[in-house]
Design a protein around this motif. Structure first.
Motif, PDB file in Angstrom:
ATOM      1  N   SER A 199       1.185 -10.371 -31.277  1.00 27.29           N
ATOM      2  CA  SER A 199       2.526  -9.897 -30.882  1.00 27.29           C
ATOM      3  C   SER A 199       3.401 -11.062 -30.443  1.00 27.29           C
ATOM      4  O   SER A 199       4.607 -11.074 -30.694  1.00 27.29           O
ATOM      5  CB  SER A 199       2.424  -8.846 -29.783  1.00 27.29           C
ATOM      6  OG  SER A 199       2.044  -9.441 -28.572  1.00 27.29           O
ATOM      7  N   SER A 231      -7.661  -6.435 -27.937  1.00 30.31           N
ATOM      8  CA  SER A 231      -6.470  -6.444 -27.077  1.00 30.31           C
ATOM      9  C   SER A 231      -5.876  -7.844 -26.997  1.00 30.31           C
ATOM     10  O   SER A 231      -4.650  -8.020 -27.051  1.00 30.31           O
ATOM     11  CB  SER A 231      -6.834  -5.961 -25.673  1.00 30.31           C
ATOM     12  OG  SER A 231      -7.119  -4.597 -25.711  1.00 30.31           O
ATOM     13  N   LEU A 250      -3.874  -2.139 -34.772  1.00 32.09           N
ATOM     14  CA  LEU A 250      -4.661  -2.691 -33.662  1.00 32.09           C
ATOM     15  C   LEU A 250      -4.862  -1.658 -32.556  1.00 32.09           C
ATOM     16  O   LEU A 250      -5.942  -1.570 -31.971  1.00 32.09           O
ATOM     17  CB  LEU A 250      -3.974  -3.946 -33.113  1.00 32.09           C
ATOM     18  CG  LEU A 250      -4.203  -5.200 -33.958  1.00 32.09           C
ATOM     19  CD1 LEU A 250      -3.278  -6.313 -33.519  1.00 32.09           C
ATOM     20  CD2 LEU A 250      -5.647  -5.674 -33.849  1.00 32.09           C
ATOM     21  N   GLU A 251      -3.825  -0.875 -32.276  1.00 29.15           N
ATOM     22  CA  GLU A 251      -3.935   0.140 -31.227  1.00 29.15           C
ATOM     23  C   GLU A 251      -4.989   1.186 -31.603  1.00 29.15           C
ATOM     24  O   GLU A 251      -5.814   1.591 -30.768  1.00 29.15           O
ATOM     25  CB  GLU A 251      -2.569   0.808 -30.997  1.00 29.15           C
ATOM     26  CG  GLU A 251      -2.528   1.810 -29.868  1.00 29.15           C
ATOM     27  CD  GLU A 251      -2.918   1.218 -28.517  1.00 29.15           C
ATOM     28  OE1 GLU A 251      -2.526   0.055 -28.262  1.00 29.15           O
ATOM     29  OE2 GLU A 251      -3.623   1.885 -27.752  1.00 29.15           O
ATOM     30  N   PHE A 284       0.787  -3.545 -35.081  1.00 24.26           N
ATOM     31  CA  PHE A 284       0.609  -2.980 -33.743  1.00 24.26           C
ATOM     32  C   PHE A 284      -0.147  -1.648 -33.814  1.00 24.26           C
ATOM     33  O   PHE A 284      -1.075  -1.410 -33.040  1.00 24.26           O
ATOM     34  CB  PHE A 284       1.976  -2.747 -33.075  1.00 24.26           C
ATOM     35  CG  PHE A 284       2.403  -3.893 -32.237  1.00 24.26           C
ATOM     36  CD1 PHE A 284       2.256  -3.852 -30.860  1.00 24.26           C
ATOM     37  CD2 PHE A 284       2.942  -5.022 -32.800  1.00 24.26           C
ATOM     38  CE1 PHE A 284       2.637  -4.917 -30.070  1.00 24.26           C
ATOM     39  CE2 PHE A 284       3.331  -6.092 -32.024  1.00 24.26           C
ATOM     40  CZ  PHE A 284       3.177  -6.050 -30.651  1.00 24.26           C
ATOM     41  N   ARG A 329      -4.331  -8.692 -30.263  1.00 19.91           N
ATOM     42  CA  ARG A 329      -3.036  -8.008 -30.403  1.00 19.91           C
ATOM     43  C   ARG A 329      -1.943  -8.749 -29.636  1.00 19.91           C
ATOM     44  O   ARG A 329      -0.835  -8.916 -30.121  1.00 19.91           O
ATOM     45  CB  ARG A 329      -3.144  -6.569 -29.891  1.00 19.91           C
ATOM     46  CG  ARG A 329      -1.850  -5.808 -30.033  1.00 19.91           C
ATOM     47  CD  ARG A 329      -1.956  -4.393 -29.552  1.00 19.91           C
ATOM     48  NE  ARG A 329      -2.264  -4.320 -28.121  1.00 19.91           N
ATOM     49  CZ  ARG A 329      -2.362  -3.189 -27.444  1.00 19.91           C
ATOM     50  NH1 ARG A 329      -2.221  -2.038 -28.077  1.00 19.91           N
ATOM     51  NH2 ARG A 329      -2.654  -3.181 -26.165  1.00 19.91           N
TER      52      ARG A 329
END
Lengths: 267, 169
Positions: free
Chosen positions: B92, B85, B68-69, B65, B88
């Motif tokens: 997730s 996005s 990717l952020e 996370f 991700r």
């Protein structure tokens, strides 16, 4: 379009946050209820005896101190013998326990004593312990399903004929040419939750295995009491009495049925 | 000429530095702060014990996370941001499913000094929150749709921008 997409994004984020908050509060509340408040627990086991059946009444006390309702509360109890064999099982259901309220679910495990003791004769003479497996399944906040399995909960078993023994044999009396009487002394402790009531029968043999005579005695021993007594045996054939041999002991009771207690040497 | 190059470096720095700072901040907010207690031997171990059946550790999930952020924040203003996005969200969804064992988590309690139990006795707790997990997955699918729409919007805006063709000297 940009505004719509942004609105959709906010709606998703908000919904996720609300769902997550609900999940966290539900789990936190359930854990608090179970661990901190001891909201779910077994009460004192009550034993009742009638018609040769021992009924163990096991209360499950639920005190819902959480934020949400409990529903579909299912209790399954499995009673196992000391060797792991299943003796009895029972399920009971509580539809709903609202938040802030209490409820008790009674589960009655019925044991046919004659059937039990015919398969596990050692339970007559030895204190032991039964094992109870308990499975609780319930829904919390109508969304989460919880399952609690407690295995091998000990339930002590008291032997009805604990330490049963022939403690002595008296000298022959009322002797005639063909017969006499002998008092055979015995004792035991009733550790069970029920009264030991019935007839003790003795058959006496000489060391050649020849039948000499018999006697019986009615006894009634309340729970948790010791007993010492004697059985008067009528020797029908005095000529064959050699002063040694063996005694066959049996006990007949409306509760336990006819039980062969085995053979004891004398002399 | 050298003055022009120096200026362009400053320009680059003014573009990259805020992005790096923003990426660091968002990386910290979106999971980075969780990595610190997870590295503590006592606390981290306890958290990991809540997910004993999963094929992915909680720390690994948080790390994915954060990475990717950071990448999304660094690539602001490009189409890659939307692709990341979406990636991700898909990761997730898969990670959430794996870490929570499909929404069914079991914990077995044996006798310890803190929770003394009679010998041989064990208590097993199982929590089934698959319905809630299902709701989360539906929201995640909606999030993918949202990212897709944002990507379409971004491309359409780019297409409308005037193209300046450089003149030959």
């Amino acid at each position: 379009m940009r505004q719509s997409v942004r609105a959709l994004g906010w709606a998703i984020t908000l919904s996720m946050l609300l769902t997550f908050a609900f999940l966290v509060t539900a789990i936190y509340s359930m854990v608090q209820t179970m661990i901190e408040s001891q909201g779910i627990g077994l009460g004192e086991v009550q034993a009742e005896f009638s018609d040769g059946r021992l009924t163990l009444s096991i209360p499950l006390n639920i005190n819902n101190t959480g934020y949400y309702d409990l529903s579909n509360f299912n209790v399954t109890l499995i009673l196992k013998g000391p060797d792991g064999t299943v003796i009895s099982s029972q399920s009971s259901i509580l539809e709903r326990v609202e938040r802030g309220s209490t409820a008790t679910s009674w589960s009655n495990l019925t044991i046919d004593m004659a059937e039990l003791l015919s398969g596990m004769e050692y339970l007559l003479f030895n204190d032991s312990e039964f094992k109870l497996d308990m499975l609780l399944t319930f829904r919390y906040a109508y969304a989460l399903t919880f399952q609690v399995r407690a295995a091998n909960i000990s339930i002590p078993w008291g032997a009805p004929l604990y330490n049963f023994s022939i403690t002595g044999i008296g000298a022959p009396y009322n002797i005639s040419l063909t017969e006499c009487f002998i008092d055979v002394y015995f004792g035991f402790e009733n550790h069970s939750p029920f009264s030991v009531e019935g007839t003790l029968r003795l058959k006496i043999y000489n060391d050649g295995g020849e039948y000499l005579g018999s006697g019986s005695q009615t006894i009634n021993v309340p729970p948790q009491q010791g007993f010492r007594g004697y059985v008067t045996v009528h020797i029908e054939n005095l000529m064959k009495y050699t002063g040694s041999g063996y005694i066959e002991v049996s006990f007949e009771s409306p509760v336990l049925g006819l039980i062969d207690l085995g053979r004891v040497d004398y002399g | 000429m050298a003055e022009k190059e120096e200026k362009s470096l400053r320009e680059w720095a003014s573009i990259i530095l805020p992005r790096v700072l923003r990426a660091a901040l968002w990386g910290f907010i979106m999971g980075g702060e969780l990595l610190i207690p997870l590295q503590l031997p006592d606390f981290g171990g306890q958290i990991e014990n809540f997910f004993p059946q999963s094929q992915m550790s909680f720390t690994q999930m948080v790390l994915i996370f954060v990475v990717l952020e950071v990448a999304i924040q660094l690539l602001q203003g490009t189409i890659i941001k939307y692709a990341l996005s979406m990636a991700r969200t898909i990761i997730s969804m898969i990670a959430l499913f794996l870490v929570t064992n499909g929404g069914v988590i079991s914990i077995v309690i044996s006798s310890t000094p803190e929770t003394p139990l009679p010998p041989g006795q064990t208590i097993a707790f199982t929590v089934d929150f698959s319905a809630i997990l299902g709701i989360f997955l539906i929201f995640s699918l909606l999030s993918i749709v949202k990212n897709l729409l944002q990507a379409v919007d971004f491309l359409s805006r780019k297409a409308e921008e005037p193209v300046t063709i450089p003149e030959f000297p």
